[in-house]
Each structure stands twice: as structure tokens, then as C-alpha cells.
Write a protein that holds these residues in place. Structure first.
Motif, PDB file in Angstrom:
ATOM      1  N   ALA A  52      45.789  40.138  47.816  1.00  0.00           N
ATOM      2  CA  ALA A  52      44.458  39.642  47.428  1.00  0.00           C
ATOM      3  C   ALA A  52      43.519  40.796  47.101  1.00  0.00           C
ATOM      4  O   ALA A  52      42.748  40.738  46.138  1.00  0.00           O
ATOM      5  CB  ALA A  52      43.878  38.787  48.555  1.00  0.00           C
ATOM      6  N   GLU A  53      43.596  41.864  47.889  1.00  0.00           N
ATOM      7  CA  GLU A  53      42.771  43.045  47.621  1.00  0.00           C
ATOM      8  C   GLU A  53      43.133  43.671  46.280  1.00  0.00           C
ATOM      9  O   GLU A  53      42.250  44.089  45.511  1.00  0.00           O
ATOM     10  CB  GLU A  53      42.964  44.068  48.738  1.00  0.00           C
ATOM     11  N   GLU A  54      44.412  43.731  45.959  1.00  0.00           N
ATOM     12  CA  GLU A  54      44.849  44.329  44.706  1.00  0.00           C
ATOM     13  C   GLU A  54      44.361  43.513  43.501  1.00  0.00           C
ATOM     14  O   GLU A  54      43.931  44.081  42.482  1.00  0.00           O
ATOM     15  CB  GLU A  54      46.373  44.431  44.685  1.00  0.00           C
ATOM     16  N   ILE A  55      44.417  42.190  43.602  1.00  0.00           N
ATOM     17  CA  ILE A  55      43.937  41.343  42.511  1.00  0.00           C
ATOM     18  C   ILE A  55      42.436  41.546  42.287  1.00  0.00           C
ATOM     19  O   ILE A  55      41.972  41.662  41.152  1.00  0.00           O
ATOM     20  CB  ILE A  55      44.241  39.865  42.808  1.00  0.00           C
ATOM     21  N   ALA A  56      41.676  41.604  43.375  1.00  0.00           N
ATOM     22  CA  ALA A  56      40.233  41.830  43.255  1.00  0.00           C
ATOM     23  C   ALA A  56      39.942  43.229  42.723  1.00  0.00           C
ATOM     24  O   ALA A  56      38.999  43.422  41.939  1.00  0.00           O
ATOM     25  CB  ALA A  56      39.567  41.621  44.611  1.00  0.00           C
ATOM     26  N   ARG A  57      40.727  44.206  43.115  1.00  0.00           N
ATOM     27  CA  ARG A  57      40.505  45.580  42.647  1.00  0.00           C
ATOM     28  C   ARG A  57      40.704  45.688  41.141  1.00  0.00           C
ATOM     29  O   ARG A  57      39.961  46.408  40.452  1.00  0.00           O
ATOM     30  CB  ARG A  57      41.459  46.532  43.370  1.00  0.00           C
ATOM     31  N   GLN A  58      41.696  44.992  40.616  1.00  0.00           N
ATOM     32  CA  GLN A  58      41.953  45.028  39.180  1.00  0.00           C
ATOM     33  C   GLN A  58      40.867  44.322  38.372  1.00  0.00           C
ATOM     34  O   GLN A  58      40.781  44.521  37.159  1.00  0.00           O
ATOM     35  CB  GLN A  58      43.312  44.397  38.888  1.00  0.00           C
ATOM     36  N   ALA A  59      40.046  43.496  39.028  1.00  0.00           N
ATOM     37  CA  ALA A  59      38.981  42.750  38.337  1.00  0.00           C
ATOM     38  C   ALA A  59      37.601  43.332  38.619  1.00  0.00           C
ATOM     39  O   ALA A  59      36.595  42.625  38.520  1.00  0.00           O
ATOM     40  CB  ALA A  59      39.027  41.283  38.752  1.00  0.00           C
ATOM     41  N   ARG A  60      37.546  44.621  38.932  1.00  0.00           N
ATOM     42  CA  ARG A  60      36.252  45.227  39.276  1.00  0.00           C
ATOM     43  C   ARG A  60      35.338  45.404  38.067  1.00  0.00           C
ATOM     44  O   ARG A  60      34.180  45.781  38.235  1.00  0.00           O
ATOM     45  CB  ARG A  60      36.477  46.592  39.930  1.00  0.00           C
ATOM     46  N   ASP A  61      35.836  45.142  36.868  1.00  0.00           N
ATOM     47  CA  ASP A  61      34.972  45.212  35.696  1.00  0.00           C
ATOM     48  C   ASP A  61      34.087  43.985  35.562  1.00  0.00           C
ATOM     49  O   ASP A  61      33.235  43.934  34.672  1.00  0.00           O
ATOM     50  CB  ASP A  61      35.815  45.368  34.430  1.00  0.00           C
ATOM     51  N   ARG A  62      34.273  42.996  36.451  1.00  0.00           N
ATOM     52  CA  ARG A  62      33.468  41.780  36.436  1.00  0.00           C
ATOM     53  C   ARG A  62      32.730  41.635  37.759  1.00  0.00           C
ATOM     54  O   ARG A  62      33.224  42.076  38.804  1.00  0.00           O
ATOM     55  CB  ARG A  62      34.351  40.564  36.188  1.00  0.00           C
ATOM     56  N   PRO A  63      31.549  41.017  37.748  1.00  0.00           N
ATOM     57  CA  PRO A  63      30.775  40.878  38.989  1.00  0.00           C
ATOM     58  C   PRO A  63      31.528  40.155  40.095  1.00  0.00           C
ATOM     59  O   PRO A  63      31.479  40.569  41.262  1.00  0.00           O
ATOM     60  CB  PRO A  63      29.536  40.087  38.546  1.00  0.00           C
ATOM     61  N   ILE A  64      32.238  39.064  39.768  1.00  0.00           N
ATOM     62  CA  ILE A  64      32.935  38.312  40.801  1.00  0.00           C
ATOM     63  C   ILE A  64      34.064  39.139  41.406  1.00  0.00           C
ATOM     64  O   ILE A  64      34.368  39.035  42.600  1.00  0.00           O
ATOM     65  CB  ILE A  64      33.467  36.976  40.225  1.00  0.00           C
ATOM     66  N   GLY A  65      34.695  39.999  40.587  1.00  0.00           N
ATOM     67  CA  GLY A  65      35.743  40.872  41.099  1.00  0.00           C
ATOM     68  C   GLY A  65      35.189  41.911  42.061  1.00  0.00           C
ATOM     69  O   GLY A  65      35.774  42.158  43.122  1.00  0.00           O
ATOM     70  N   LEU A 108      31.418  35.159  32.325  1.00  0.00           N
ATOM     71  CA  LEU A 108      31.856  33.786  32.528  1.00  0.00           C
ATOM     72  C   LEU A 108      33.302  33.540  32.114  1.00  0.00           C
ATOM     73  O   LEU A 108      33.767  32.406  32.208  1.00  0.00           O
ATOM     74  CB  LEU A 108      30.940  32.835  31.746  1.00  0.00           C
ATOM     75  N   ARG A 109      34.012  34.560  31.700  1.00  0.00           N
ATOM     76  CA  ARG A 109      35.371  34.393  31.211  1.00  0.00           C
ATOM     77  C   ARG A 109      36.378  34.352  32.370  1.00  0.00           C
ATOM     78  O   ARG A 109      36.606  35.350  33.050  1.00  0.00           O
ATOM     79  CB  ARG A 109      35.733  35.522  30.249  1.00  0.00           C
ATOM     80  N   LYS A 110      36.961  33.200  32.626  1.00  0.00           N
ATOM     81  CA  LYS A 110      38.045  33.000  33.599  1.00  0.00           C
ATOM     82  C   LYS A 110      37.686  33.483  35.011  1.00  0.00           C
ATOM     83  O   LYS A 110      38.541  33.934  35.760  1.00  0.00           O
ATOM     84  CB  LYS A 110      39.314  33.721  33.131  1.00  0.00           C
ATOM     85  N   GLU A 111      36.415  33.361  35.398  1.00  0.00           N
ATOM     86  CA  GLU A 111      36.042  33.829  36.725  1.00  0.00           C
ATOM     87  C   GLU A 111      36.505  32.870  37.824  1.00  0.00           C
ATOM     88  O   GLU A 111      36.899  33.308  38.911  1.00  0.00           O
ATOM     89  CB  GLU A 111      34.529  34.029  36.818  1.00  0.00           C
ATOM     90  N   ARG A 112      36.498  31.572  37.559  1.00  0.00           N
ATOM     91  CA  ARG A 112      36.965  30.624  38.567  1.00  0.00           C
ATOM     92  C   ARG A 112      38.470  30.771  38.806  1.00  0.00           C
ATOM     93  O   ARG A 112      38.949  30.601  39.925  1.00  0.00           O
ATOM     94  CB  ARG A 112      36.622  29.197  38.145  1.00  0.00           C
ATOM     95  N   GLU A 113      39.194  31.074  37.753  1.00  0.00           N
ATOM     96  CA  GLU A 113      40.632  31.323  37.913  1.00  0.00           C
ATOM     97  C   GLU A 113      40.868  32.541  38.798  1.00  0.00           C
ATOM     98  O   GLU A 113      41.774  32.546  39.646  1.00  0.00           O
ATOM     99  CB  GLU A 113      41.260  31.541  36.538  1.00  0.00           C
ATOM    100  N   LEU A 114      40.056  33.582  38.634  1.00  0.00           N
ATOM    101  CA  LEU A 114      40.175  34.780  39.463  1.00  0.00           C
ATOM    102  C   LEU A 114      39.885  34.461  40.926  1.00  0.00           C
ATOM    103  O   LEU A 114      40.605  34.916  41.829  1.00  0.00           O
ATOM    104  CB  LEU A 114      39.225  35.857  38.952  1.00  0.00           C
TER     105      LEU A 114
END
Length: 242
Positions: A60-73, A39-45
Motif C-alpha cells: 500500500a505504501e509503494e502504491i501511494a509513493r508512486q502516486a505522489r504527483d497527485r494530491p491524493i497520493g 481528478l483523473r482516476k483518484e478514486r481508483e487510486l
């Protein structure tokens, strides 16, 4: 009454209740740790990915790739990593990623459901066994005498297992409902962000098709003009030869 006396007077049913309580506490702690990271800063992502998708899909793909440690990423990265995918394949990747991530979020639910169902029953079983033991030593001639005082005390102690079972079940139910609410909110977030991302990708795909169609028309026009000039040149040469 300390813990040892409590378990001694609660009867044999207190042992499986202890096991269930340990399972429940371990599951609750693990799930609280999991959700504190999710739940940490997922809406911001989500807002960052959707905002970049308006201008640059690669960013956009690069930002999502860097957040792959979270479900929303991982959810957003699943369709974005498919280069030049058609809209139907893009949507299928979104749905598949959402199903997988939501299933991972429900880990531990079966354990809590089992504790909620079994704990009250084990408590009642302990009470019934305690009543059988207390009333088994009582005869008809003892009714109304001081001998029944021990039976009364035994009945009160036999209710300890029922109270323990209810406490374990109620506490487990409270956290179970909390985790279900988290999953429900995540499903809404996945649905909203997935729909917006798919809509923007379909718009991008249509614009891309329009550009390709315009380029094709320009090439066809140039080809026709070149063929016309070649034909005119040949006609001129034929007239000159005559």
C-alpha cells in the motif's frame, strides 16, 4: 463596434478592467489544468491503496509513493511512510497532509475573489466619470434642444464600463464557485479515505499488540518452566549428595 472603439468609449476604467480580466483568465486556465490532472482516476487510486492495506501495508505504501504527483497520493503516502508509527502519530500525519493539500487546491482563490469584488466597482466608477464628463458640458438652456442628443449618446457610452465590469465579475464568479465545489468534493474524499485508512491501521496495530502479548506470555511460560526444571534438578542433586 470593435475592441479598440469599445475601450475608447468605455473610458479610463477599461484599462484596470482589462488587467483584471487578464488575471482572471490566467487563473482560470491554470486552475482548470490543475483540476484536470487532480481528478483523473483518484478514486481508483484510493480503492487500490485501501484494498492493499488489508493484506500488505508495504505494498500500500509503494502504491501511494508512486502516486505522489497527485494530491491524493501525497495525502495517503504521508502516514504510510512512517514505519511502525503509533495510531495517534498516524492520524496526525493524515490531518497535516490534508491541510497542506487542501490549501494548495485553493491557490488562485484570492485573485478571483479580488476580481469579483473590484470589477463591478471599477465599472461603476467608469460610468460615473462618463456621466460627469457628459453632463459637465450641458447647460440649463440646452435642455429640450438638439444639444442634448450628444449627452444622451455619452451617457449610453459611459454604461459600457459598467457592463464590462459585470461581465468580468460574473464570469469569474462562475469559475470560482466551480473550483470551490471541486475543493469541497476533495475534502469529502480526503475525510472518507483518511478515516478508512486510519481505522484499518488501528486494527492492524491492535492485532500487532495482541501478537506481541501472546509472544511475551509464551516466553514467560517457557522461562518459568525452565526455572522450575532447574530448581527441580538442584533439589535432586541436593538429595543425592545427602
Amino acid at each position: 463596434m470593435n475592441i479598440v472603439e469599445l475601450f475608447d468609449k468605455g473610458g479610463v476604467a477599461m484599462i484596470p478592467l482589462l488587467v483584471l480580466s487578464v488575471l482572471s483568465v490566467a487563473t482560470v486556465v491554470e486552475r482548470l489544468w490543475f483540476w484536470s490532472r487532480v481528478l483523473r482516476k483518484e478514486r481508483e487510486l484510493v480503492d487500490r491503496v485501501l484494498d492493499r492495506a488489508k493484506r500488505d501495508w508495504g505494498l500500500a505504501e509503494e502504491i501511494a509513493r508512486q502516486a505522489r504527483d497527485r494530491p491524493i497520493g501525497r495525502f495517503l503516502y504521508a502516514p504510510l511512510k512512517l514505519h511502525e508509527a503509533d495510531p495517534e502519530l498516524f492520524k496526525l500525519a493524515l490531518e497535516s497532509a490534508a491541510d497542506e493539500e487542501l490549501a494548495n487546491m485553493r491557490q488562485g482563490d484570492k485573485i478571483l475573489e479580488g476580481v469579483i469584488a473590484l470589477a463591478p466597482l471599477l465599472g461603476l466608477l467608469g460610468t460615473v466619470l462618463g456621466l460627469i464628463e457628459s453632463l459637465g458640458s450641458l447647460s440649463i438652456s440646452d435642455l429640450g434642444t438638439t444639444a442634448t442628443s450628444g449627452v444622451t449618446l455619452g451617457i449610453g457610452e459611459s454604461l459600457i464600463s459598467t457592463a464590462t465590469g459585470l461581465i468580468v465579475a460574473i464570469a469569474s464568479l462562475a469559475f470560482y464557485r466551480l473550483f470551490q465545489a471541486f475543493v469541497f468534493n476533495q475534502a469529502k474524499l480526503f475525510r472518507r479515505s483518511g478515516n478508512e485508512l486510519e481505522l484499518r491501521y488501528r486494527q492492524f496495530w491492535l492485532q500487532r499488540l495482541d501478537r506481541h502479548a501472546e509472544d511475551s506470555e509464551v516466553r514467560d511460560s517457557d522461562t518459568n518452566e525452565f526455572q522450575t526444571r532447574v530448581s527441580e534438578a538442584k533439589d535432586s542433586e541436593a538429595i543425592g549428595d545427602r
